[in-house]
Design an enzyme around this catalytic site. Structure first.
Site, PDB file in Angstrom:
ATOM      1  N   ASP A  74     -13.534 -17.797  11.063  1.00 60.81           N
ATOM      2  CA  ASP A  74     -12.997 -18.663   9.999  1.00 60.81           C
ATOM      3  C   ASP A  74     -11.570 -18.237   9.670  1.00 60.81           C
ATOM      4  O   ASP A  74     -11.139 -17.120  10.022  1.00 60.81           O
ATOM      5  CB  ASP A  74     -13.874 -18.625   8.738  1.00 60.81           C
ATOM      6  CG  ASP A  74     -13.929 -17.245   8.079  1.00 60.81           C
ATOM      7  OD1 ASP A  74     -13.978 -16.225   8.817  1.00 60.81           O
ATOM      8  OD2 ASP A  74     -13.940 -17.174   6.836  1.00 60.81           O
ATOM      9  N   GLU A 112     -15.603 -14.635   6.488  1.00 63.69           N
ATOM     10  CA  GLU A 112     -14.837 -13.434   6.119  1.00 63.69           C
ATOM     11  C   GLU A 112     -13.809 -13.770   5.045  1.00 63.69           C
ATOM     12  O   GLU A 112     -13.589 -12.981   4.129  1.00 63.69           O
ATOM     13  CB  GLU A 112     -14.149 -12.837   7.349  1.00 63.69           C
ATOM     14  CG  GLU A 112     -13.649 -11.403   7.135  1.00 63.69           C
ATOM     15  CD  GLU A 112     -12.246 -11.319   6.535  1.00 63.69           C
ATOM     16  OE1 GLU A 112     -11.892 -10.237   6.024  1.00 63.69           O
ATOM     17  OE2 GLU A 112     -11.504 -12.324   6.540  1.00 63.69           O
ATOM     18  N   ASP A 155      -8.859  -6.596  13.116  1.00 65.93           N
ATOM     19  CA  ASP A 155      -8.573  -7.651  12.142  1.00 65.93           C
ATOM     20  C   ASP A 155      -7.438  -7.197  11.232  1.00 65.93           C
ATOM     21  O   ASP A 155      -7.388  -7.574  10.065  1.00 65.93           O
ATOM     22  CB  ASP A 155      -9.838  -7.946  11.321  1.00 65.93           C
ATOM     23  CG  ASP A 155      -9.689  -9.204  10.479  1.00 65.93           C
ATOM     24  OD1 ASP A 155      -8.806 -10.029  10.772  1.00 65.93           O
ATOM     25  OD2 ASP A 155     -10.453  -9.352   9.499  1.00 65.93           O
ATOM     26  N   THR A 200       5.764 -33.951 -21.939  1.00 66.79           N
ATOM     27  CA  THR A 200       5.820 -33.128 -23.149  1.00 66.79           C
ATOM     28  C   THR A 200       4.442 -33.043 -23.786  1.00 66.79           C
ATOM     29  O   THR A 200       4.134 -33.762 -24.726  1.00 66.79           O
ATOM     30  CB  THR A 200       6.838 -33.725 -24.132  1.00 66.79           C
ATOM     31  OG1 THR A 200       6.571 -35.129 -24.254  1.00 66.79           O
ATOM     32  CG2 THR A 200       8.249 -33.553 -23.604  1.00 66.79           C
ATOM     33  N   ARG A 259      -7.108  -5.395  -5.811  1.00 68.75           N
ATOM     34  CA  ARG A 259      -7.400  -4.567  -4.633  1.00 68.75           C
ATOM     35  C   ARG A 259      -7.901  -3.237  -5.157  1.00 68.75           C
ATOM     36  O   ARG A 259      -7.359  -2.695  -6.133  1.00 68.75           O
ATOM     37  CB  ARG A 259      -6.150  -4.386  -3.785  1.00 68.75           C
ATOM     38  CG  ARG A 259      -5.631  -5.673  -3.186  1.00 68.75           C
ATOM     39  CD  ARG A 259      -6.510  -6.189  -2.053  1.00 68.75           C
ATOM     40  NE  ARG A 259      -6.129  -7.550  -1.672  1.00 68.75           N
ATOM     41  CZ  ARG A 259      -6.587  -8.174  -0.592  1.00 68.75           C
ATOM     42  NH1 ARG A 259      -7.452  -7.564   0.210  1.00 68.75           N
ATOM     43  NH2 ARG A 259      -6.194  -9.405  -0.328  1.00 68.75           N
ATOM     44  N   SER A 296      -8.430  -5.839   2.806  1.00 68.55           N
ATOM     45  CA  SER A 296      -9.840  -5.554   2.571  1.00 68.55           C
ATOM     46  C   SER A 296     -10.678  -6.250   3.630  1.00 68.55           C
ATOM     47  O   SER A 296     -10.460  -7.412   3.930  1.00 68.55           O
ATOM     48  CB  SER A 296     -10.254  -6.099   1.201  1.00 68.55           C
ATOM     49  OG  SER A 296      -9.345  -5.651   0.213  1.00 68.55           O
TER      50      SER A 296
END
Lengths: 456, 456
Positions: free
Chosen positions: B88, B153, B180, B315, B328, B399
């Site tokens: 993916d 993933e 990866d 507005t 993270r 990650s």
């Protein structure tokens, strides 16, 4: 023989309404270039309307959308009235929140729903239909009316401001009549003697040259969206006090007398909160809700844009973030001066690691009218005769920047006769206008021509 | 007679590349439900690829996108390798920033440009083509390879996590091989022994029931966009230190030895800043750029949405504002615990006059691998043989939440062999993968099977 004005006003209601529906069908969104042709079509519609009333009419091109000017013959010794309004409308998103299409006028529970219903097609039309009624009586109109209908009110009226500077002779008048705002409440007609000014901004904070993977890069550089949020939080504190040096310098403070008078107005805070759908009303400490929205300046974010907005997640450090925000100003605050102090403040708080661009948009000053002029008295009587109650004297938080220009360039008094209601959803989905108020507005306008003439 | 592996690796480069192009043409965006069929098509593509290599292959349905599992025959006495990757890809907006279509693979200057080129189709394919090369030699593969290629993933691998819990026997292995991520730089291959974890959030701040006219209402109620900016600015300070009680409690601090080793890595701060397009690198005080992006936790806004975003102005006081943000995490920080402290903090700072909704998205822990295992030695030799230089040992800021799960559920070592480059624009427009690295990766992978077998 001449027909009776009241009879005509009553018998023509269906025609008045079908005219309104025709006009509302035209999506004249002035801020969206995809609708330029529609904006012109809305101008043509009102030109035709004036022609049908045998007025001298002119479609005046500008660098933007055209102005429509029309006038009735001069009436020696009688005052000259300038009716101002606009045929352009606000954008319509979010479209999915509209019960019926914004440009498919729909009548429900005595209201007509469409973008522009109350802001401003429905309201300005009252002063045109009142002339149609007068014309049908066969009686001579007791004063001269000049009409100036623009197509850029929702984007700052800049070309009209130019026109005022060069055409003040043609527009010479004693009083300017404008219906582009609200009553105090249902069955509580009002004359607005004060308006807020406005200045619009768009701030862009640019960081990395492209969106970056927030894993490989996050933490190593300034995130433009994080920075944008911090910068905006530094412009106004948690309580609503603006934190920009010089911002409040010229604010005209409310007098104790006016605060007392405003406090007397019928106003139910909890009903107001319920109406807008919030649990608590929050704003600048030391002021009432009406003072906060009518007589105090603000800094409101109108839009935020950055990074991924679609479904699901996208783990990026966005390359850029932007915010549209507007400051509402009060009398004596100068929009250009406010633009300067905002610019300085933003430059001062923009941190290293990002670059910022501040675009200054349309601006206009606030307005305070005299509440004891003969014109004010005439308007009070006209409204009393049509609505059956004495109008309240109020201020309004909205801005009609051109009003300050009318006062300055033409030296004329301004009468702000709002026929709308606070819950008309102006600028929101499902904008509406109460049809009873539409017809009461036409009637009050028809009487106003008499009352103003009588005051001269 | 058996053909020479190196000869085959060289002669097949065109075929390896055309396979990659076919796979990259499939827009398998897992976060976008409009692309569900494309995601399945990308899974079918890899199933067919395995079939063409005579592997036992299975398309395993999940509650989300399917898993593809395949394996070669067992080799008694030899280690078992599990190759993990994903088919993916990330979303592609802003589309107008792509030089060529994200799903029209284009070769320019030795790179192949397409969404998924480096993340992860191009990288995982190296370990499949290396098997194709081995197969063509006619020699027996010296160990057993299991392949697990998932389709979620980019949206958190939740269904794979379930699968790992129930299928640890089928997946039993000695070492997990994953490509990866990135090399340290061009010509600087690296093995990544540390990863950051992640936890994703979406915060909605709701105010009035509808967008309100900022003139008639501004100042009288809390503006959700103003509030959102303030709340985000209270979660992290101007220097990048997160202001959430308990957030840093479990952070594993860097040892002096590791800081010294990281400091020795070739890294040019100014070149890095230039590469990402910023004038200055800004981040948590007291840490180097690599420490900040590899070994320190972050809070980065990924997207901001509120009010009017189109052309021109509107507005309004918007009725709602929302932000997508991700933290993270570093080893020993637990995503669930971080979600709790973020929840508590946001509830504590949400002011009266608005309501907030916090959605907690996908999460995963960080990883730290042993740098002196026999598998690590084998990988270093395989890369040395293919790239001609000794790989650097680095950490990575990204990650791969599933890596922590592999360690936990399978008790296996993980080898992160990144063939990509930091400027591959993963998650950004114009994602690319260097074709020379693609082929070096295939070669290194082919050698890795030998080297790992030799270590047993």
């Amino acid at each position: 023989m001449a027909k009776d004005l009241d009879t005509i006003l009553h018998s023509r209601e269906a025609d008045f309404q079908s005219d309104l529906i025709d006009w509302l069908k035209i999506p004249s969104i002035s801020s969206d270039s995809r609708h330029t042709q529609d904006v012109h079509a809305a101008a043509d519609w009102v030109v035709e309307k004036f022609r049908s009333l045998d007025l001298e009419v002119e479609l005046i091109p500008t660098q933007g959308h055209p102005l429509v000017y029309a006038q009735t013959p001069p009436v020696p010794g009688a005052p000259v009235v300038l009716v101002y309004g606009h045929y352009d409308v606000q954008p319509v998103e979010p479209l999915d929140k509209w019960v019926t299409g914004p440009f498919e006028p729909d009548v429900r529970d005595g209201n007509i729903y469409a973008r522009g219903a109350t802001d401003d097609k429905g309201q300005v039309l009252t002063h045109i239909q009142s002339l149609a009624a007068w014309r049908e009586t066969g009686q001579p109109l007791p004063l001269q009316i000049k009409y100036l209908i623009e197509g850029e009110e929702e984007v700052g009226s800049e070309n009209l401001q130019q026109f005022l500077k060069t055409e003040s002779e043609r527009l010479a008048c004693d009083v300017v009549v404008i219906s582009d705002n609200s009553q105090l409440g249902d069955g509580k007609p009002a004359i607005t003697y004060g308006l807020r000014g406005i200045i619009a901004f768009e701030l862009h904070v640019d960081g990395p040259a492209r969106d970056l993977h927030s894993g490989s890069f996050g933490g190593a550089l300034a995130n433009p969206a994080n920075v944008l949020c911090r910068m905006m939080s530094e412009l106004i504190d948690a309580e609503g006090k603006i934190q920009i040096p010089g911002f409040y310098d010229d604010v005209r403070e409310l007098s104790d007398a006016e605060r007392a008078q405003l406090a007397k107005l019928p106003f139910d805070e909890s009903r107001f909160a319920k109406q807008v759908g919030v649990d608590a009303l929050v704003g600048e400490p030391g002021f009432t809700t009406n003072e906060r929205r009518w007589a105090r300046p603000t800094l409101d974010i109108n839009g935020l844009t950055s990074g991924h907005q679609g479904e699901g997640g996208k783990t990026i450090v966005p390359s850029t973030a932007s915010v549209k925000f507007t400051c509402r100003l009060v009398p004596d605050q100068n929009p250009d001066k406010i633009a300067e102090v905002v610019k300085e403040r933003i430059a001062a708080i923009c941190p290293p690691g990002v670059r910022h661009r501040l675009e200054v948009g349309h601006g206009g000053g606030g307005m305070l009218a005299s509440i004891d002029s003969p014109y004010m008295a005439a308007a009070q009587q006209a409204i009393q005769r049509s609505f059956g109650v004495t109008p309240f004297l109020i201020r309004e938080g909205g801005s009609i920047p051109i009003v300050a220009e009318f006062q300055e360039q033409l030296g004329a008094e301004c009468l702000l006769l709002g026929w709308g209601l606070d819950d008309d959803n102006a600028h929101s989905p499902n904008e509406k206008f109460c049809l009873a108020d539409f017809h009461r507005g036409i009637r009050a306008s028809a009487y106003l021509w008499e009352e103003l003439a009588a005051k001269s």
